[in-house]
Motif scaffolding. Structure first.
Motif: not given
Ligand SMILES: Cc1cc2nc3c(=O)[nH]c(=O)nc-3n(C[C@H](O)[C@H](O)[C@H](O)COP(=O)(O)O)c2cc1C
Length: 338
Positions: A265-274
């Motif tokens: 699942p997307p990491t928190l950093a990936e979620q924030a970047k998106l």
């Protein structure tokens, strides 16, 4: 390889000559499938996107703003627009104008279940007026050179008459040369409640093997999407609420389809970047204030991807500036700078 296993001799990879590389497409989503959402879904693997539904009258009045249909990006192709209206001739005129903006496909909405829309005899209501719906397809087909598709629910209600009308409209539309259909396995009466029945999607593909058939309804995970492809034999799926809540569903679908393992699942950093990426496009589209309101909706819907969903939900409900987002990004997503 799953891809090979679900492919049949009739599987289509184009809609009237407009190719789609995989079966995973973004649904038309009123209030959501704007350029910003479409671009982030594309970056995760959506291979065809759809502009939210637009009223023919708004187009004919030369309506402006983000809903005018004019905000296209060369990186967001192929793309379908979708029109909804009451009068077949006006629908044809609006379709001509929309096609002139550069859409690859023009779709006609015969599915919207919103009370006000039904009251004005548009959208899903037209499933109860086959002759108007068919005339609408005829006018739109005559007005544009690009492929025309239709979006249908499986009927107005559960009655045999409703089912009969579904087939009558679809058969006539196929005779008129539509290139594809999106079938949502709920009735108009159901709105968004209860489960979608997928059997009708399979029936449509069996009766019209040469038509590009896309399925819709209850597609939240990659497993759901592959199951629909397998069980119905449809050519593609249109991911709706699943994509609002978790745009990574496209990445997951592609991995499973290619026989790879499902990604983590997307990491928190990936979620924030998106979120950053989508917010930036939204700001260019709407300006800061409206973009922030728009992004608030996405943040709330995606809160379930975070280990502390209630906390995220609370933070987004009151999000009203880019400073608020910088704080949420740092305090809740643990990411300080872009
Ligand atoms: C917020 C929202 C907006 C929608 N807007 C549109 C639209 O503009 N045009 C359309 O054809 N369907 C629209 N739909 C229907 C979806 O495209 C899809 O058919 C439906 O949600 C079923 O899929 P799901 O159960 O996977 O969400 C909308 C659905 C939702 C939840």
């Amino acid at each position: 390889m799953i891809q090979a296993a679900i492919q049949t001799e009739h599987t289509k990879r184009d809609i009237g000559g407009i190719p789609f590389e995989s079966p995973f497409t973004l649904a038309a989503l009123s209030g959501y499938s704007d350029l910003a959402m479409r671009m982030v879904c594309r970056s995760l693997g959506a291979c065809l996107t759809r502009h939210e539904v637009v009223l023919d009258q708004f187009i004919l009045d030369h309506g402006t703003g983000p809903k005018s249909g004019e905000h296209l990006d060369p990186g967001d192709r192929p793309i379908a627009c979708q029109l909804m209206g009451r009068d077949p001739v006006e629908m044809g005129q609006a379709a001509r104008r929309m096609a002139s903006f550069g859409y690859d496909i023009v779709d006609i909405n015969f599915g919207c279940p919103v009370k006000k829309v039904l009251g004005r005899c548009r959208g899903g209501f037209l499933l109860s007026e086959p002759e108007t719906a068919i005339q609408m397809v005829r006018e739109v087909k005559a007005a544009v050179d690009v492929p025309v598709t239709i979006k249908m629910r499986r009927g107005l209600d559960e009655s045999p008459l409703s089912r009969e009308r579904f087939w009558h409209i679809l058969s006539a539309a196929v005779d008129l040369g539509i290139a594809g259909v999106v079938v949502h396995g709920r009735t108009v009466d159901q709105r968004y409640e209860g489960f979608a029945k997928w059997e009708i999607i399979g029936e449509v593909k069996s009766r019209f093997p040469h038509l590009a058939v896309m399925g819709s309804g209850d597609l939240y995970t990659a497993e759901d999407c592959l199951r629909m492809l397998r069980e119905t034999g449809c050519d593609g799926v249109t991911i709706a609420r699943g994509a609002i809540e978790n745009p990574w569903v496209f990445r997951d679908c592609l991995a499973l389809w290619r026989g790879e393992e499902k990604p983590a699942p997307p990491t928190l950093a990936e979620q924030a970047k998106l979120f950053d990426d989508q917010y930036e496009i939204a700001i260019n589209l709407y300006g800061l204030e409206r973009a922030t309101r728009q992004m608030r909706k996405f943040g709330i819907k995606r809160s379930k991807l975070h280990p502390e969903p209630e906390k995220v939900h609370r933070a987004f409900v009151t999000l009203s500036s880019s400073d608020d987002w910088a704080r949420v990004r740092s305090e809740i997503y643990g990411v300080d700078s872009r």
